[in-house]
Scaffold this active site. Structure first.
Site, short mmCIF file in Angstrom:
data_model
loop_
_atom_site.label_atom_id
_atom_site.label_comp_id
_atom_site.label_asym_id
_atom_site.label_seq_id
_atom_site.Cartn_x
_atom_site.Cartn_y
_atom_site.Cartn_z
N ARG A 36 30.79 29.28 32.92
CA ARG A 36 30.91 28.70 34.28
C ARG A 36 29.57 28.13 34.74
O ARG A 36 29.25 28.11 35.93
CB ARG A 36 31.42 29.75 35.27
CG ARG A 36 32.78 30.27 34.89
CD ARG A 36 33.65 30.71 36.06
NE ARG A 36 34.93 31.14 35.51
CZ ARG A 36 35.28 32.43 35.36
NH1 ARG A 36 34.48 33.40 35.79
NH2 ARG A 36 36.44 32.74 34.82
N ARG A 61 46.34 31.22 35.73
CA ARG A 61 46.76 30.53 34.52
C ARG A 61 47.92 31.23 33.85
O ARG A 61 48.88 30.60 33.43
CB ARG A 61 45.57 30.47 33.57
CG ARG A 61 45.92 29.89 32.23
CD ARG A 61 45.10 30.54 31.13
NE ARG A 61 43.74 30.06 31.11
CZ ARG A 61 42.80 30.64 30.35
NH1 ARG A 61 43.09 31.70 29.63
NH2 ARG A 61 41.59 30.17 30.34
N TYR A 62 47.83 32.53 33.74
CA TYR A 62 48.92 33.31 33.15
C TYR A 62 49.79 33.83 34.29
O TYR A 62 49.27 34.14 35.37
CB TYR A 62 48.36 34.52 32.41
CG TYR A 62 47.49 34.24 31.22
CD1 TYR A 62 48.02 33.72 30.04
CD2 TYR A 62 46.12 34.50 31.27
CE1 TYR A 62 47.21 33.50 28.94
CE2 TYR A 62 45.31 34.28 30.17
CZ TYR A 62 45.85 33.78 29.01
OH TYR A 62 45.07 33.56 27.92
N CYS A 92 24.46 35.70 39.75
CA CYS A 92 24.30 36.72 38.72
C CYS A 92 22.84 37.16 38.71
O CYS A 92 21.97 36.43 39.19
CB CYS A 92 24.63 36.16 37.34
SG CYS A 92 26.31 35.54 37.25
N ASP A 98 33.04 28.80 24.48
CA ASP A 98 33.76 27.64 25.00
C ASP A 98 32.90 26.38 24.87
O ASP A 98 31.68 26.45 24.93
CB ASP A 98 34.14 27.88 26.46
CG ASP A 98 35.04 29.10 26.62
OD1 ASP A 98 36.01 29.20 25.84
OD2 ASP A 98 34.77 29.94 27.48
N LYS A 149 44.30 32.13 25.69
CA LYS A 149 43.52 32.70 24.60
C LYS A 149 44.43 32.93 23.40
O LYS A 149 45.57 33.36 23.57
CB LYS A 149 42.90 34.03 25.02
CG LYS A 149 41.84 33.88 26.11
CD LYS A 149 41.25 35.22 26.48
CE LYS A 149 40.21 35.13 27.58
NZ LYS A 149 40.76 34.76 28.91
N ARG A 154 48.69 37.58 35.82
CA ARG A 154 47.32 37.99 36.15
C ARG A 154 46.48 36.82 36.66
O ARG A 154 46.72 35.68 36.28
CB ARG A 154 46.63 38.68 34.96
CG ARG A 154 46.69 37.94 33.65
CD ARG A 154 46.73 38.98 32.51
NE ARG A 154 46.46 38.42 31.19
CZ ARG A 154 47.39 37.83 30.44
NH1 ARG A 154 48.61 37.66 30.89
NH2 ARG A 154 47.07 37.38 29.23
#
Ligand SMILES: *Cc1c(COP(=O)(O)O)cnc(C)c1O
Ligand code: SF4
Length: 344
Positions: free
Chosen positions: A112, A90-91, A103, A269, A313, A94
């Site tokens: 997510r 996105r950036y 997890c 989010d 962000k 990075r």
């Protein structure tokens, strides 16, 4: 088998098992877990003091998850921004690399939630991710995420880090993990020794409540810090867990005691299935006002919103109220003006 792998085998994964431990109706929750999976490690389960407490809320499924299906499963447009499935670019400088889709504990507020622990999400294939990063010299920071990267065995993580370290333009690698919070036995001296070979490596962990800081998690953090790894923490602002200035201040202070620098407080989010955790922006602004100046600057993280549509962000307190009285306007890093509507 390592001790942490054994712990994973002994997790509670169904509401029925939970109703054997607490007074709880398991059956209605089974509907929730067919959509959004559940897993709680024996260690994290042991931190629950009573049903409904801040630990419980983070890990025990709630019927309310199914009342919030009108929101997007992927409001940050991560899938559209993935040139390789599981690699979010996105950036410019990075990338986020999803290296694992499972997890130790499936957090009920997970951003997510659409895929973590389900069949719907895949980790980026190592060869493809490495080839993409190697062919984009502007990428200087790689964030290993998931799921939880520390659910991979040491040798797989080592192979990923080794491949990244062969790419000259990759300066910094970060690992985002909740293992110190939910499965502290995962952080072994062997893991710390392996990670140490890949510096500069940063670890960002994810404590949300002061009660998550225990002798066991403190030991995990000490092993990482003693390996020279700068530690940060990302907290999500969660209703009924930490939407209280006193709780948040105590959390930040306890993190510093264990050499963890608070990095972000995230406005949660607007992800499908998480409405019962949402707070208004003014809540986070009040939390920040109670920190700034009242305690060490080291204990004051940035309060951020990840703008919808993958717009980046921004400082969550920098919004200007639109004349409609509902939308806040933010200016992102590209100078674009983006609207964000507070949950009601
Ligand atoms: C949050 C995020 C990053 C990292 O942001 P920092 O502000 O550098 O910590 C990078 N890429 C994506 C897609 C993100 O969501
Ligand atoms: S540890 Fe992170 S990725 Fe995993 S369920 Fe919790 S919030 Fe989601």
């Amino acid at each position: 088998m390592e001790a942490w792998e054994k712990s994973l085998q002994n997790c509670v994964t169904s509401p029925e098992e939970l109703s054997g431990l607490f007074r709880l109706q398991g059956a209605p929750l089974a509907e929730v877990t067919t959509r959004f999976p559940m897993r709680i490690t024996p260690y994290y389960l042991g931190l629950i003091e009573e049903p409904g407490d801040p630990i419980w809320r983070q890990c025990v499924p709630d019927r309310a998850e199914l009342d919030d299906l009108s929101q997007s499963p992927d409001p940050l447009d991560e899938e559209r921004l993935s040139p390789v499935p599981g690699l979010i670019h996105r950036y410019p400088d990075r990338v986020v690399w999803i290296v694992s889709t499972s997890c130790a504990v499936y957090c009920r507020f997970c951003m997510r939630k659409r895929g973590v622990g389900c069949s719907g999400m895949e980790a980026a294939p190592v060869d493809e991710a490495v080839a993409y990063i190697a062919s984009h010299p502007q990428i200087r920071d790689v964030i290993l995420s998931g799921g939880d990267p520390l659910l991979l065995p040491d040798h797989r993580l080592d192979a990923i880090l080794t491949a990244l370290r062969r790419i000259p333009h990759v300066e910094v690698v970060r690992i985002g993990t909740r293992a110190p919070v939910t499965l502290p036995e995962r952080v072994t001296p062997e893991l710390a020794r392996m990670l140490k070979r890949h510096h500069p490596l940063y670890v960002n962990t994810h404590f949300n409540h002061p009660r998550e800081i225990t002798p066991q998690s403190a030991k995990a953090l000490a092993l990482l810090a003693d390996a020279g790894i700068p530690l940060g923490n990302q907290t999500v602002l969660l209703k009924g867990v930490n939407d209280d200035p006193e709780v948040m201040r105590l959390l930040m202070h306890r993190l510093l005691l264990h050499r963890v620098r608070p990095y972000y407080i995230h406005q949660m989010d607007l992800v499908q299935g998480t409405a019962h955790f949402r707070t208004r922006l003014e809540k986070g602004i009040a939390v920040m006002a109670a920190l700034r100046g009242h305690t060490s600057g080291l204990a004051v993280p940035h309060y951020v919103i990840d703008l919808p549509g993958g717009k980046g962000k921004v400082d969550a307190s920098s919004g200007r109220l639109h004349p409609d009285g509902k939308t806040f306007l933010f200016t992102n890093y590209l100078g674009e003006e983006i609207g964000y509507t507070d949950p009601t």
